[in-house]
Design a protein around this motif. Structure first.
Motif, PDB file in Angstrom:
ATOM      1  N   LYS A  80       0.810  -1.218   0.000  1.00  0.00           N
ATOM      2  CA  LYS A  80       0.000   0.000   0.000  1.00  0.00           C
ATOM      3  C   LYS A  80       0.843   1.269   0.000  1.00  0.00           C
ATOM      4  O   LYS A  80       0.448   2.284  -0.576  1.00  0.00           O
ATOM      5  CB  LYS A  80      -0.944   0.002   1.212  1.00  0.00           C
ATOM      6  N   GLU A  81       1.990   1.214   0.643  1.00  0.00           N
ATOM      7  CA  GLU A  81       2.828   2.416   0.710  1.00  0.00           C
ATOM      8  C   GLU A  81       3.443   2.772  -0.644  1.00  0.00           C
ATOM      9  O   GLU A  81       4.103   3.818  -0.777  1.00  0.00           O
ATOM     10  CB  GLU A  81       3.934   2.256   1.748  1.00  0.00           C
ATOM     11  N   CYS A  82       3.221   1.939  -1.648  1.00  0.00           N
ATOM     12  CA  CYS A  82       3.718   2.213  -2.997  1.00  0.00           C
ATOM     13  C   CYS A  82       2.581   2.455  -3.983  1.00  0.00           C
ATOM     14  O   CYS A  82       2.776   2.407  -5.207  1.00  0.00           O
ATOM     15  CB  CYS A  82       4.585   1.056  -3.483  1.00  0.00           C
ATOM     16  N   LEU A  83       1.381   2.718  -3.439  1.00  0.00           N
ATOM     17  CA  LEU A  83       0.204   2.978  -4.270  1.00  0.00           C
ATOM     18  C   LEU A  83      -0.451   4.287  -3.839  1.00  0.00           C
ATOM     19  O   LEU A  83      -0.363   4.685  -2.676  1.00  0.00           O
ATOM     20  CB  LEU A  83      -0.809   1.834  -4.138  1.00  0.00           C
ATOM     21  N   PRO A  84      -1.153   4.944  -4.766  1.00  0.00           N
ATOM     22  CA  PRO A  84      -1.821   6.208  -4.419  1.00  0.00           C
ATOM     23  C   PRO A  84      -3.096   5.970  -3.621  1.00  0.00           C
ATOM     24  O   PRO A  84      -3.630   4.853  -3.559  1.00  0.00           O
ATOM     25  CB  PRO A  84      -2.127   6.828  -5.785  1.00  0.00           C
ATOM     26  N   PHE A  85      -3.597   7.041  -3.044  1.00  0.00           N
ATOM     27  CA  PHE A  85      -4.831   7.008  -2.257  1.00  0.00           C
ATOM     28  C   PHE A  85      -5.976   6.387  -3.053  1.00  0.00           C
ATOM     29  O   PHE A  85      -6.822   5.675  -2.490  1.00  0.00           O
ATOM     30  CB  PHE A  85      -5.188   8.445  -1.851  1.00  0.00           C
ATOM     31  N   ASP A  86      -6.010   6.620  -4.351  1.00  0.00           N
ATOM     32  CA  ASP A  86      -7.078   6.121  -5.221  1.00  0.00           C
ATOM     33  C   ASP A  86      -7.219   4.602  -5.174  1.00  0.00           C
ATOM     34  O   ASP A  86      -8.292   4.057  -5.452  1.00  0.00           O
ATOM     35  CB  ASP A  86      -6.828   6.535  -6.677  1.00  0.00           C
ATOM     36  N   TYR A  87      -6.133   3.910  -4.856  1.00  0.00           N
ATOM     37  CA  TYR A  87      -6.156   2.443  -4.804  1.00  0.00           C
ATOM     38  C   TYR A  87      -5.951   1.923  -3.382  1.00  0.00           C
ATOM     39  O   TYR A  87      -5.445   0.821  -3.185  1.00  0.00           O
ATOM     40  CB  TYR A  87      -5.087   1.874  -5.743  1.00  0.00           C
ATOM     41  N   GLN A 110      -0.368  13.858  -8.305  1.00  0.00           N
ATOM     42  CA  GLN A 110       0.885  13.394  -8.898  1.00  0.00           C
ATOM     43  C   GLN A 110       0.984  13.802 -10.367  1.00  0.00           C
ATOM     44  O   GLN A 110       2.062  14.178 -10.851  1.00  0.00           O
ATOM     45  CB  GLN A 110       1.000  11.873  -8.759  1.00  0.00           C
ATOM     46  N   LEU A 111      -0.134  13.744 -11.086  1.00  0.00           N
ATOM     47  CA  LEU A 111      -0.118  14.123 -12.495  1.00  0.00           C
ATOM     48  C   LEU A 111       0.254  15.589 -12.677  1.00  0.00           C
ATOM     49  O   LEU A 111       0.960  15.954 -13.627  1.00  0.00           O
ATOM     50  CB  LEU A 111      -1.483  13.843 -13.134  1.00  0.00           C
ATOM     51  N   LYS A 112      -0.226  16.440 -11.781  1.00  0.00           N
ATOM     52  CA  LYS A 112       0.116  17.864 -11.856  1.00  0.00           C
ATOM     53  C   LYS A 112       1.629  18.068 -11.742  1.00  0.00           C
ATOM     54  O   LYS A 112       2.207  18.934 -12.406  1.00  0.00           O
ATOM     55  CB  LYS A 112      -0.620  18.633 -10.759  1.00  0.00           C
ATOM     56  N   LYS A 113       2.269  17.269 -10.904  1.00  0.00           N
ATOM     57  CA  LYS A 113       3.723  17.370 -10.758  1.00  0.00           C
ATOM     58  C   LYS A 113       4.429  16.919 -12.035  1.00  0.00           C
ATOM     59  O   LYS A 113       5.460  17.487 -12.429  1.00  0.00           O
ATOM     60  CB  LYS A 113       4.194  16.539  -9.566  1.00  0.00           C
ATOM     61  N   TRP A 114       3.869  15.925 -12.699  1.00  0.00           N
ATOM     62  CA  TRP A 114       4.447  15.479 -13.961  1.00  0.00           C
ATOM     63  C   TRP A 114       4.235  16.528 -15.055  1.00  0.00           C
ATOM     64  O   TRP A 114       5.085  16.686 -15.941  1.00  0.00           O
ATOM     65  CB  TRP A 114       3.880  14.123 -14.378  1.00  0.00           C
ATOM     66  N   ASP A 115       3.100  17.235 -15.007  1.00  0.00           N
ATOM     67  CA  ASP A 115       2.893  18.358 -15.935  1.00  0.00           C
ATOM     68  C   ASP A 115       4.067  19.327 -15.844  1.00  0.00           C
ATOM     69  O   ASP A 115       4.626  19.761 -16.859  1.00  0.00           O
ATOM     70  CB  ASP A 115       1.604  19.120 -15.596  1.00  0.00           C
ATOM     71  N   GLN A 116       4.430  19.664 -14.615  1.00  0.00           N
ATOM     72  CA  GLN A 116       5.514  20.625 -14.391  1.00  0.00           C
ATOM     73  C   GLN A 116       6.850  20.051 -14.837  1.00  0.00           C
ATOM     74  O   GLN A 116       7.685  20.770 -15.416  1.00  0.00           O
ATOM     75  CB  GLN A 116       5.562  21.013 -12.910  1.00  0.00           C
ATOM     76  N   ALA A 117       7.061  18.761 -14.583  1.00  0.00           N
ATOM     77  CA  ALA A 117       8.328  18.135 -14.972  1.00  0.00           C
ATOM     78  C   ALA A 117       8.504  18.159 -16.491  1.00  0.00           C
ATOM     79  O   ALA A 117       9.606  18.437 -16.993  1.00  0.00           O
ATOM     80  CB  ALA A 117       8.381  16.700 -14.456  1.00  0.00           C
ATOM     81  N   ILE A 118       7.438  17.879 -17.223  1.00  0.00           N
ATOM     82  CA  ILE A 118       7.503  17.933 -18.689  1.00  0.00           C
ATOM     83  C   ILE A 118       7.824  19.354 -19.142  1.00  0.00           C
ATOM     84  O   ILE A 118       8.678  19.571 -20.018  1.00  0.00           O
ATOM     85  CB  ILE A 118       6.180  17.470 -19.316  1.00  0.00           C
ATOM     86  N   GLU A 119       7.143  20.311 -18.543  1.00  0.00           N
ATOM     87  CA  GLU A 119       7.385  21.712 -18.895  1.00  0.00           C
ATOM     88  C   GLU A 119       8.831  22.113 -18.603  1.00  0.00           C
ATOM     89  O   GLU A 119       9.472  22.805 -19.405  1.00  0.00           O
ATOM     90  CB  GLU A 119       6.414  22.611 -18.123  1.00  0.00           C
TER      91      GLU A 119
END
Length: 300
Positions: free
Chosen positions: A233-240, A250-259
């Motif tokens: 569980k400690e390697c999965l998001p709240f959604d699961y 987490q996706l928002k952080k990846w948005d920034q990383a791509i930018e």
């Protein structure tokens, strides 16, 4: 990237122990590969020690295999430029699907990657766009990550037969080949959840595009309790039901990383093998570069 792909000093220590090597061993092998690379005029003139080390670790610290995979990285990307185009334009949080590496390594030093449809409309599902976001994130992972391999968690929620009908096995097979042969990613397992009633058709597609060794690592889970036996569980998001931050955050952080890596993606697009300079004794690896065929997938 440190918060997106967390690798602690203890993780690095354990990964070296896993491969039974020391930091000095790594430095010596990197030096050997750099010497070899100087005799390969078709490859970029400068490769960083850090980049070579990443590929060396992904290839179990085997020098000859690492040389081949370095060649693959530049040659296969060059042969498949339609699949690596416009990485700088990716916005993970707004994409029709997600390809989301979890920030923490598992106790087994694996990187978990979640794949799921976000937009349920089959019309919006374009396999080439799906491949682009997957490979774009893999490109960044190769530059920054340490792990012994990836374990996919495929969530088939919202995936319909109409989605399956829009998948062309040829680019999908090339995509998987790039993941393994160009980006040197070790696929340790494919954990499938929320599997639909037409499971046999999905499995037929997987069997078509995966190597037999990888297909044997496909597992269908009836519930999350079954998944937790493989992925803590400690390697999965709240959604699961996990303890990590929700997927949306987490996706928002990846948005920034791509930018933040815009210039890297633009420059790296043309950073491919110059085949006209390849030495005669250095034959290109015939691992599904340009063409390749698949039998038609019959879906009744």
């Amino acid at each position: 990237m440190e918060s997106l792909l967390v690798v602690t000093s203890e993780d690095k220590k354990q990964i070296l122990k896993y491969y039974n090597v020391t930091e000095n061993n790594i430095k010596e092998d990197v030096a050997i590969i750099q010497t070899w690379k100087e005799k390969q005029p078709h490859l970029p003139p400068t490769l960083s020690d850090d980049f070579i080390e990443k590929i060396l670790l992904r290839n179990k610290c085997r020098v000859e295999r690492t040389k081949q995979k370095l060649d693959n990285y530049y040659s296969l990307r060059g042969h498949n430029k339609n699949l690596i185009r416009d990485f700088e334009s990716i916005v993970p949080s707004k994409h029709v699907t997600i390809y989301l590496p979890m920030p923490n390594l598992t106790p087994n030093l694996e990187r978990i990657v979640i794949m799921k449809i976000m937009n349920p409309s089959p019309i919006a599902y374009d396999i080439y766009e799906v491949i682009k976001v997957n490979l774009g994130i893999e490109e960044l992972s190769l530059q920054h990550d340490y792990s012994v391999g990836i374990r996919y968690l495929f969530d088939f929620s919202g995936f319909t037969l109409n989605h399956l009908l829009r998948i062309n096995p040829l680019p999908l097979g090339k995509h998987i080949n790039l993941i393994e042969k160009a980006y040197s990613q070790r696929i340790l397992g494919l954990e499938l959840i929320n599997f639909p009633s037409f499971a046999n058709k999905i499995l037929a597609l997987m069997k078509l595009v995966l190597r037999p060794k990888i297909y044997e690592r496909v597992r269908i889970h009836e519930n999350m309790e079954s998944v937790y036996k493989v992925i803590p569980k400690e390697c999965l998001p709240f959604d699961y039901g996990g303890t990590l931050t929700p997927i949306a955050e987490q996706l928002k952080k990846w948005d920034q990383a791509i930018e933040d890596h815009h210039d890297f993606f633009v420059e790296n697009y043309n950073n491919v093998s110059m085949e006209h300079l390849r030495p005669l004794e250095s034959k290109p690896n015939e691992c599904f570069g340009v063409d390749g065929t698949f039998k038609n997938l019959a879906i009744d």
